[in-house]
Write a protein that holds these residues in place. Structure first.
Motif, PDB file in Angstrom:
ATOM      1  N   GLY A  59       0.786  -1.238   0.000  1.00 24.56           N
ATOM      2  CA  GLY A  59       0.000   0.000   0.000  1.00 24.56           C
ATOM      3  C   GLY A  59       0.811   1.277   0.000  1.00 24.56           C
ATOM      4  N   ILE A  60       2.062   1.230   0.434  1.00 26.11           N
ATOM      5  CA  ILE A  60       2.856   2.467   0.437  1.00 26.11           C
ATOM      6  C   ILE A  60       3.131   2.894  -1.001  1.00 26.11           C
ATOM      7  CG2 ILE A  60       5.058   3.520   1.072  1.00 26.11           C
ATOM      8  CD1 ILE A  60       5.060   1.625   3.525  1.00 26.11           C
ATOM      9  N   MET A  61       3.557   1.940  -1.822  1.00 25.30           N
ATOM     10  CA  MET A  61       3.866   2.316  -3.213  1.00 25.30           C
ATOM     11  C   MET A  61       2.604   2.693  -3.992  1.00 25.30           C
ATOM     12  SD  MET A  61       5.002  -1.197  -5.096  1.00 25.30           S
ATOM     13  CE  MET A  61       5.031  -2.628  -4.051  1.00 25.30           C
TER      14      MET A  61
HETATM   15  C1  LIG Z   1       6.061  -4.891   7.989  1.00 26.96           C
HETATM   16  C2  LIG Z   1       5.419  -4.219   6.810  1.00 26.96           C
HETATM   17  C3  LIG Z   1       6.190  -3.828   5.745  1.00 26.96           C
HETATM   18  C4  LIG Z   1       5.606  -3.208   4.653  1.00 26.96           C
HETATM   19  N1  LIG Z   1       6.395  -2.828   3.610  1.00 26.96           N
HETATM   20  C5  LIG Z   1       5.848  -2.220   2.547  1.00 26.96           C
HETATM   21  C6  LIG Z   1       6.671  -1.792   1.469  1.00 26.96           C
HETATM   22  O1  LIG Z   1       7.889  -1.968   1.455  1.00 26.96           O
HETATM   23  N2  LIG Z   1       6.079  -1.190   0.415  1.00 26.96           N
HETATM   24  C7  LIG Z   1       4.735  -0.982   0.361  1.00 26.96           C
HETATM   25  O2  LIG Z   1       4.260  -0.433  -0.625  1.00 26.96           O
HETATM   26  N3  LIG Z   1       3.930  -1.364   1.374  1.00 26.96           N
HETATM   27  C8  LIG Z   1       4.451  -1.977   2.472  1.00 26.96           C
HETATM   28  N4  LIG Z   1       3.662  -2.390   3.506  1.00 26.96           N
HETATM   29  C9  LIG Z   1       2.208  -2.258   3.390  1.00 26.96           C
HETATM   30  C10 LIG Z   1       1.712  -0.873   3.737  1.00 26.96           C
HETATM   31  O3  LIG Z   1       2.273  -0.438   4.959  1.00 26.96           O
HETATM   32  C11 LIG Z   1       0.182  -0.923   3.848  1.00 26.96           C
HETATM   33  O4  LIG Z   1      -0.363  -1.552   2.679  1.00 26.96           O
HETATM   34  C12 LIG Z   1      -0.369   0.477   3.971  1.00 26.96           C
HETATM   35  O5  LIG Z   1       0.181   1.134   5.098  1.00 26.96           O
HETATM   36  C13 LIG Z   1      -1.877   0.400   4.113  1.00 26.96           C
HETATM   37  O6  LIG Z   1      -2.352   1.714   4.194  1.00 26.96           O
HETATM   38  P1  LIG Z   1      -3.787   1.984   4.737  1.00 26.96           P
HETATM   39  O7  LIG Z   1      -3.962   3.462   4.718  1.00 26.96           O
HETATM   40  O8  LIG Z   1      -4.786   1.130   4.007  1.00 26.96           O
HETATM   41  O9  LIG Z   1      -3.781   1.414   6.229  1.00 26.96           O
HETATM   42  P2  LIG Z   1      -2.890   1.861   7.473  1.00 26.96           P
HETATM   43  O10 LIG Z   1      -1.580   2.442   7.039  1.00 26.96           O
HETATM   44  O11 LIG Z   1      -2.905   0.669   8.377  1.00 26.96           O
HETATM   45  O12 LIG Z   1      -3.728   3.053   8.083  1.00 26.96           O
HETATM   46  C14 LIG Z   1      -4.932   2.814   8.780  1.00 26.96           C
HETATM   47  C15 LIG Z   1      -5.003   3.880   9.854  1.00 26.96           C
HETATM   48  O13 LIG Z   1      -6.292   3.828  10.462  1.00 26.96           O
HETATM   49  C16 LIG Z   1      -6.124   3.949  11.847  1.00 26.96           C
HETATM   50  N5  LIG Z   1      -7.319   3.355  12.464  1.00 26.96           N
HETATM   51  C17 LIG Z   1      -7.623   2.040  12.610  1.00 26.96           C
HETATM   52  N6  LIG Z   1      -8.816   1.896  13.213  1.00 26.96           N
HETATM   53  C18 LIG Z   1      -9.274   3.151  13.437  1.00 26.96           C
HETATM   54  C19 LIG Z   1     -10.463   3.657  14.041  1.00 26.96           C
HETATM   55  N7  LIG Z   1     -11.420   2.866  14.507  1.00 26.96           N
HETATM   56  N8  LIG Z   1     -10.602   4.987  14.104  1.00 26.96           N
HETATM   57  C20 LIG Z   1      -9.648   5.816  13.623  1.00 26.96           C
HETATM   58  N9  LIG Z   1      -8.504   5.402  13.040  1.00 26.96           N
HETATM   59  C21 LIG Z   1      -8.330   4.069  12.956  1.00 26.96           C
HETATM   60  C22 LIG Z   1      -4.836   3.213  12.154  1.00 26.96           C
HETATM   61  O14 LIG Z   1      -4.290   3.645  13.377  1.00 26.96           O
HETATM   62  C23 LIG Z   1      -3.974   3.653  10.974  1.00 26.96           C
HETATM   63  O15 LIG Z   1      -3.290   4.858  11.201  1.00 26.96           O
HETATM   64  C24 LIG Z   1       4.212  -3.004   4.624  1.00 26.96           C
HETATM   65  C25 LIG Z   1       3.432  -3.385   5.716  1.00 26.96           C
HETATM   66  C26 LIG Z   1       4.025  -3.992   6.788  1.00 26.96           C
HETATM   67  C27 LIG Z   1       3.157  -4.400   7.950  1.00 26.96           C
END
Ligand SMILES: Cc1cc2nc3c(=O)[nH]c(=O)nc-3n(C[C@H](O)[C@H](O)[C@H](O)COP(=O)(O)OP(=O)(O)OC[C@H]3O[C@@H](n4cnc5c(N)ncnc54)[C@H](O)[C@@H]3O)c2cc1C
Length: 103
Positions: A59-61
């Motif tokens: 998801g970061i990329m």
């Molecule tokens: C170890 C690891 C390594 C990774 N390496 C890579 C990489 O190299 N390259 C890459 O592209 N991706 C990588 N990823 C994946 C990437 O981090 C995720 O796909 C991405 O962060 C998902 O983004 P998101 O916004 O969907 O969720 P998140 O980043 O999980 O954001 C969700 C947010 O919602 C908040 N939240 C949750 N519940 C609630 C609530 N009830 N009320 C308010 N806020 C809430 C959480 O605190 C969080 O801040 C990695 C993931 C992990 C775990």
């Protein structure tokens, strides 16, 4: 952590001398969809609910493109920079094409 360390030490014995700051270690969960692709776009039945989730470890990329597409979906009524139909939640009703090129 012990399991990871054991595997790491088997591959790189030199790590034994590296030292480990356990308090700085953390673990994160991958949110994995059945086809390892994200879910993007308006939900077909829930008014006002828009998906940008399920990035399955990459998801970061995808973040800049996701931001653009979801902004279009909300402001213009539909994402148009690329066709996100294959990424909509409705795809789980059909045959899935699994992403094989990323972890
Ligand atoms: C170890 C690891 C390594 C990774 N390496 C890579 C990489 O190299 N390259 C890459 O592209 N991706 C990588 N990823 C994946 C990437 O981090 C995720 O796909 C991405 O962060 C998902 O983004 P998101 O916004 O969907 O969720 P998140 O980043 O999980 O954001 C969700 C947010 O919602 C908040 N939240 C949750 N519940 C609630 C609530 N009830 N009320 C308010 N806020 C809430 C959480 O605190 C969080 O801040 C990695 C993931 C992990 C775990």
């Amino acid at each position: 952590l012990d399991t990871v360390l054991e595997a790491g030490l088997r591959r790189f014995p030199i790590l034994e001398r590296a030292g480990l700051a356990e308090k700085l270690c953390w673990a994160g969960a991958y949110e994995i969809t059945p086809d390892h692709m994200p879910i993007l776009g308006k939900h077909p039945e829930l008014e006002g609910y828009v998906d940008a989730s399920g990035f399955s470890g990459h998801g970061i990329m995808h973040a800049p493109a996701t931001g653009l597409l979801i902004a279009e979906e909300i402001l213009d009524g539909r994402a148009h920079t690329i066709d996100i139909d294959p990424l909509r939640i409705t795809r789980f009703r059909g045959v899935l094409r699994r992403e094989l090129n990323v972890i």
